[in-house]
Design a protein around this motif. Sequence first.
Motif, mmCIF file in Angstrom:
data_model
loop_
_atom_site.group_PDB
_atom_site.id
_atom_site.type_symbol
_atom_site.label_atom_id
_atom_site.label_comp_id
_atom_site.label_asym_id
_atom_site.label_seq_id
_atom_site.Cartn_x
_atom_site.Cartn_y
_atom_site.Cartn_z
ATOM 1 N N ALA A 84 0.824 -1.216 0.000
ATOM 2 C CA ALA A 84 0.000 0.000 0.000
ATOM 3 C C ALA A 84 0.855 1.262 0.000
ATOM 4 O O ALA A 84 0.479 2.278 -0.599
ATOM 5 N N LEU A 85 2.012 1.202 0.657
ATOM 6 C CA LEU A 85 2.890 2.369 0.737
ATOM 7 C C LEU A 85 3.957 2.375 -0.361
ATOM 8 O O LEU A 85 4.771 3.287 -0.423
ATOM 9 N N SER A 86 3.937 1.336 -1.205
ATOM 10 C CA SER A 86 4.920 1.200 -2.300
ATOM 11 C C SER A 86 6.350 1.255 -1.774
ATOM 12 O O SER A 86 7.220 1.901 -2.358
ATOM 13 N N ILE A 87 6.603 0.554 -0.674
ATOM 14 C CA ILE A 87 7.940 0.524 -0.081
ATOM 15 C C ILE A 87 8.820 -0.409 -0.900
ATOM 16 O O ILE A 87 8.484 -1.578 -1.112
ATOM 17 N N GLU A 88 9.935 0.125 -1.352
ATOM 18 C CA GLU A 88 10.894 -0.658 -2.134
ATOM 19 C C GLU A 88 12.197 -0.887 -1.374
ATOM 20 O O GLU A 88 12.910 -1.834 -1.653
ATOM 21 N N ASP A 89 12.515 0.005 -0.429
ATOM 22 C CA ASP A 89 13.780 -0.073 0.289
ATOM 23 C C ASP A 89 13.542 0.292 1.746
ATOM 24 O O ASP A 89 12.929 1.325 2.037
ATOM 25 N N GLU A 90 14.025 -0.534 2.647
ATOM 26 C CA GLU A 90 13.780 -0.287 4.083
ATOM 27 C C GLU A 90 14.374 1.029 4.558
ATOM 28 O O GLU A 90 13.915 1.592 5.538
ATOM 29 N N LYS A 91 15.374 1.560 3.871
ATOM 30 C CA LYS A 91 15.947 2.851 4.285
ATOM 31 C C LYS A 91 14.975 4.010 4.080
ATOM 32 O O LYS A 91 15.165 5.079 4.648
ATOM 33 N N ASP A 92 13.914 3.787 3.313
ATOM 34 C CA ASP A 92 12.898 4.819 3.091
ATOM 35 C C ASP A 92 11.802 4.802 4.150
ATOM 36 O O ASP A 92 10.921 5.657 4.141
ATOM 37 N N VAL A 93 11.848 3.837 5.067
ATOM 38 C CA VAL A 93 10.775 3.644 6.047
ATOM 39 C C VAL A 93 11.051 4.430 7.325
ATOM 40 O O VAL A 93 12.137 4.365 7.896
ATOM 41 N N GLY A 94 10.035 5.193 7.760
ATOM 42 C CA GLY A 94 10.060 5.854 9.056
ATOM 43 C C GLY A 94 9.006 5.228 9.944
ATOM 44 O O GLY A 94 7.902 4.927 9.480
ATOM 45 N N LYS A 121 10.038 8.236 0.802
ATOM 46 C CA LYS A 121 10.289 8.501 -0.620
ATOM 47 C C LYS A 121 9.058 9.123 -1.291
ATOM 48 O O LYS A 121 9.167 10.081 -2.038
ATOM 49 N N ASN A 122 7.872 8.559 -1.028
ATOM 50 C CA ASN A 122 6.646 9.075 -1.656
ATOM 51 C C ASN A 122 5.720 9.756 -0.649
ATOM 52 O O ASN A 122 4.653 10.216 -1.017
ATOM 53 N N ARG A 123 6.104 9.765 0.635
ATOM 54 C CA ARG A 123 5.389 10.414 1.724
ATOM 55 C C ARG A 123 3.987 9.836 1.956
ATOM 56 O O ARG A 123 3.084 10.523 2.397
ATOM 57 N N LYS A 124 3.838 8.538 1.665
ATOM 58 C CA LYS A 124 2.590 7.831 2.000
ATOM 59 C C LYS A 124 2.729 7.248 3.397
ATOM 60 O O LYS A 124 3.808 6.799 3.789
ATOM 61 N N ALA A 125 1.604 7.235 4.134
ATOM 62 C CA ALA A 125 1.623 6.743 5.511
ATOM 63 C C ALA A 125 0.439 5.827 5.767
ATOM 64 O O ALA A 125 -0.598 5.897 5.121
ATOM 65 N N LYS A 126 0.634 4.956 6.744
ATOM 66 C CA LYS A 126 -0.424 4.031 7.164
ATOM 67 C C LYS A 126 -0.208 3.729 8.629
ATOM 68 O O LYS A 126 0.906 3.659 9.103
#
Length: 126
Positions: A84-94, A121-126
């Motif tokens: 849903a957040l289009s996470i591709e790399d764990e370094k982009d995760v907060g 990276k895309n500023r999507k949150a959940k």
Amino acid sequence: MKLETKYFGDIEVSNEKIITFEEGLPGFDQQHKFAILNNYDTEDPVPFMWLQSLDKAELAFVLTIPFFVDSNYFVDIPDDVINALSIEDEKDVGVYSILKIKDGIENATCNLLSPIIINGKNRKAK
């Protein structure tokens, strides 16, 4: 963008600080756009920040990074959240947690069970 807040008055917020909860923030399903703000009332570094609604000046939550509360904290992000957040790399995760402050900071509690996950990276949150 100019943002009206209850706690800090009118402030300027850069687009990089704006995040989107596409499904809304749980409990506030109609609220999709938020900004993460630093504490503007101190020059000292503090482990707290604010999750401020862009649409409701009075809607803001105190955030912290849960690893500050529990150094052994671990979050296993489910695949549906990753997708849903289009996470591709764990370094982009907060990873953030909302604090509930009642009767002073010394009595604050931290919601470690329902972290806020943000793809920086895309500023999507959940």
